[in-house]
Design an enzyme around this catalytic site. Structure first.
Site, PDB file in Angstrom:
ATOM      1  N   GLU A  63       0.802  -1.165  -0.112  1.00 29.75           N
ATOM      2  CA  GLU A  63       0.100   0.107  -0.006  1.00 29.75           C
ATOM      3  C   GLU A  63       0.677   1.175   0.084  1.00 29.75           C
ATOM      4  O   GLU A  63       0.576   2.101  -0.790  1.00 29.75           O
ATOM      5  CB  GLU A  63      -0.973  -0.099   1.249  1.00 29.75           C
ATOM      6  CG  GLU A  63      -2.136  -0.689   0.899  1.00 29.75           C
ATOM      7  CD  GLU A  63      -1.973  -2.267   1.071  1.00 29.75           C
ATOM      8  OE1 GLU A  63      -0.970  -2.607   1.403  1.00 29.75           O
ATOM      9  OE2 GLU A  63      -3.131  -2.926   0.917  1.00 29.75           O
ATOM     10  N   HIS A 132     -11.010  -4.550  10.308  1.00 31.77           N
ATOM     11  CA  HIS A 132     -11.628  -4.374   8.968  1.00 31.77           C
ATOM     12  C   HIS A 132     -12.565  -3.395   8.961  1.00 31.77           C
ATOM     13  O   HIS A 132     -13.435  -3.535   7.983  1.00 31.77           O
ATOM     14  CB  HIS A 132     -11.546  -5.630   8.285  1.00 31.77           C
ATOM     15  CG  HIS A 132     -10.379  -6.534   7.775  1.00 31.77           C
ATOM     16  ND1 HIS A 132      -9.626  -7.443   8.975  1.00 31.77           N
ATOM     17  CD2 HIS A 132      -9.781  -6.749   6.830  1.00 31.77           C
ATOM     18  CE1 HIS A 132      -8.690  -7.600   8.401  1.00 31.77           C
ATOM     19  NE2 HIS A 132      -8.790  -7.440   7.045  1.00 31.77           N
TER      20      HIS A 132
END
Lengths: 333, 379
Positions: A63, A132
């Site tokens: 990322e 998450h």
């Protein structure tokens, strides 16, 4: 010919990207699984087949690296769409979003633009637990130099994503995984390839005179459902869909509050330093304060990391009954 | 012109003192990683080139020393990371790439800001925070920009993925341009570098990753920071070259070689420039708590990039002592004039406070320090 037909949020996002890829060859998409997998949530389905490796790029699980690469590409003349599989993973890359993207136009006194969109699902899903499920609206909306957009329905998704891609500035585009599969009516106007929705303008989804509900993303739907129940009891709610978190359309909220005299904010994120907190502060500082008949109420996610067990998860987020309860408390009925 | 050829390989700082004492006709051979051949064994230096490189390096040197002076007078504030000692890197790189190529570096950026085309005046005025600065006083030392020059970046290592992204744009646009992406020995341990190496190699991005190894990341020597100090090998699957960063010709030839490698579609390449900074990490670091004055002095006497070039040209009769003196006088004058401007130009007007948040955007209102303070922002 049907003037309106149902399009899922997923397909609306797909249409938006497809149209913008076609319109401007500088636009490209990169992220994990966006190409050959058709997107982790199938949002980019069919795009790789149509546009190929050059424009739809699968990245390794890096990322910070690929967000930085996307920002660099934007600085050098391209118009990247950088997908985070969920915004939880954007934390790995947040330095690139804030320090490399958001601040650069200012630091360079306008010499260096960064026309980039960071998009992906934000907030809670179902059963994915604490790491998450975080909502990043407040984190990103805190920072000058970013625009932060949060669509609710399919028209929002398509029109706002097109505007975001066409914007010459860094945009954080917060989607919602639970909405991807939900179909909404799309007007004929929204079918057009030039259909855009301006960033920074809220929409009144339902007119009402007794109380204003302000929300963004998935909870706009919850507010409308709560409004339908309350209408049967003679309470008419005005429901405002923020559409954009930053810059926030405070004027629309104020205009509504000056009419209804009561305000409830509804969000999935945590209460402290959140979107609702900002709305409260802005209302207090502005012209609508004197029109309030009671303090503003915030309906938010519970101030805990997201638990896994269904019964706990259900009670960690605003339910329709929480909104109804809060409306009645605010109205003192 | 003078033709110089390579001597035996010598590792600049690994305790080896085999650097040739004769300044003429020799450049050090580069160590190679995953390369069969390296930069050519011969390099040519014309008189014009020599004088130009001398002028560039001396300008950067005098500009940085002026910045030192202004900082001590408190006319420059905040961070100021000076480049004196490392001039051959910036000059050598610029001599080998095209103006249409791209370059990005970290915060020790004043030298590159100059070689990439920004005037001394605009650099010093940015350091002093005036409206005539290249970023109108909004950026400061670490945030200066120019066409095909992307700063000036304050977060250690963040510029490396950015550089790989600029290279991606070059590849995407098919313009045969490349990106030179610089970082230091300290940044060489940032994880995002390895993410960038992986993607650059995977996608064959035209990116020259250059590590300016000046032996110290702030106060930490390379031996104390890195399990491997062979920075030219840290790209692993990416070929690498270790270069004498104090010799402008060596830097030029190595970068030319690297540029050819990238432009031929072979993908990225890593270069390590062995160099040295005379100042501490920044103006708030005297630079002698973690290294000895003797070490600094030794580099000044034996390996100063500007002296070395001058000696080489003098001993090859390419220019006279008087000519160099004239150039020195002219540069001092230019730097002095630039400093005059930088100290007399007004600070940016308060009306500029909120401008340039966005690019190509309608005007917007920005909240000031209190609710009644509504400020205006234009693009």
């Amino acid at each position: 010919i049907q003037a309106q037909f149902n399009v899922t949020v997923r397909d609306a996002l797909n249409q938006a990207m497809d149209e913008e890829l076609e319109r401007d060859e500088r636009v490209f998409l990169l992220g994990e699984e966006v190409a050959q997998y058709d997107g982790a949530y199938k949002v980019s389905r069919g795009l790789w087949k149509k546009y190929g490796d050059k424009r739809i790029i699968d990245t390794p699980i890096s990322e910070m690296g690929f967000a930085g690469i996307a920002v660099g590409a934007a600085m050098a003349g391209l118009r990247p769409i950088c997908e985070f599989m969920t915004f939880n993973f954007s934390m790995q890359a947040i330095d690139q979003v804030i320090n490399s993207a958001a601040k650069t136009c200012y630091m360079s006194a306008g010499l260096q633009a960064v026309p980039i969109v960071f998009r992906g699902p934000n907030g809670a899903s179902a059963g994915v637990a604490a790491q998450h499920s975080q909502c990043f609206a407040a984190w990103y909306a805190h920072c000058p130099g970013l625009k932060v957009v949060s669509p609710w329905n399919s028209e929002d998704a398509k029109g706002l994503l097109k505007s975001s891609i066409r914007d010459d500035n860094p945009v954080v585009f917060l989607e919602n995984e639970l909405l991807y599969g939900v179909p909404f009516e799309m007007s004929e106007e929204a079918q057009s390839k030039d259909f855009t929705i301006p960033i920074g303008k809220a929409k009144v989804e339902r007119a009402g005179s007794h109380i204003t509900l302000v929300s963004h993303s998935r909870y706009v739907g919850h507010c409308l459902d709560a409004a339908a129940v309350l209408a049967k009891e003679g309470i008419e709610c005005e429901v405002i869909n923020l559409r954009t978190i930053r810059p926030m359309d405070v004027e629309s909220i104020e205009a509504s509050v000056m009419k209804t005299n009561h305000l409830v904010t509804v969000e999935g994120g945590w209460p402290q330093f959140g979107v609702g907190a900002e709305i409260c502060a802005r209302i207090m500082e502005g012209s609508a304060f004197n029109y309030l008949d009671s303090p503003v109420t915030r309906v938010t996610g519970v101030d805990i990391p997201m638990p896994y067990a269904k019964i706990l998860e259900d009670h960690s987020l605003p339910q329709i009954k929480d909104i109804i309860f809060s409306v009645k408390k605010t109205l003192n009925v | 012109s003078s033709v110089v050829s390579q001597s035996d390989s010598c590792c600049f700082f690994s305790g080896c003192s085999r650097r040739p004492t004769s300044p003429s006709n020799t450049i050090l051979k580069c160590d190679l990683h995953r390369l069969e051949e390296g930069p050519p064994l011969k390099a040519e230096l014309t008189r014009d080139q020599g004088l130009q490189y001398y002028r560039t390096m001396q300008t950067v040197r005098r500009m940085e020393l002026k910045a030192d002076q202004l900082y001590k007078q408190k006319i420059i504030r905040g961070f100021c990371h000076l480049y004196d000692g490392q001039e051959a890197c910036a000059a050598g790189i610029e001599a080998s790439i095209n103006p249409t190529d791209h370059l990005i570096t970290a915060y020790r950026a004043h030298g590159y800001t100059y070689t990439r085309g920004v005037s001394i005046k605009e650099i010093l005025a940015e350091l002093t925070g005036r409206k005539g600065g290249v970023a109108k006083g909004k950026g400061g030392s670490m945030h200066m920009y120019a066409p095909h020059f992307y700063g000036g970046n304050g977060i250690v290592g963040a510029q490396v993925p950015l550089g790989a992204g600029i290279a991606l744009a070059c590849q995407y646009q098919g313009n045969n341009q490349l990106c030179v992406t610089l970082y230091g020995d300290g940044a060489a341990n940032q994880g995002q570098l390895f993410e960038s190496f992986n993607m650059a190699a995977l996608w064959k991005l035209p990116c020259i990753f250059i590590c300016e190894n000046n032996k110290y990341g702030m106060g930490t020597s390379v031996e104390r920071a890195s399990a491997s100090i062979d920075y030219y090998k840290r790209g692993d699957f990416i070929p690498g070259i270790r270069v004498d960063g104090m010799d402008v010709l060596c830097v030029r030839e190595a970068t030319k070689f690297a540029a050819d490698h990238c432009r031929s579609g072979k993908g990225p390449i890593v270069m390590e420039l062995q160099t040295y900074r005379y100042h501490g990490h920044s103006m708030s670091d005297p630079g002698v708590s973690y290294r000895t004055r003797e070490e600094i002095q030794e580099v000044r006497t034996k390996s100063d990039p500007i002296s070395m070039l001058k000696e080489r040209m003098l001993s090859n009769n390419m220019a006279s002592v008087e000519e160099f003196k004239e150039i020195d006088v002219d540069i001092r004058k230019q730097v002095e004039e630039a400093a005059q401007f930088a100290t007399s130009d007004p600070e940016p007007p308060l009306e500029d406070l909120c401008n340039h948040i966005f690019y190509n955007n309608p005007p917007l209102e920005v909240r000031g320090t209190n609710p009644w303070s509504k400020l205006k922002s234009v693009s």
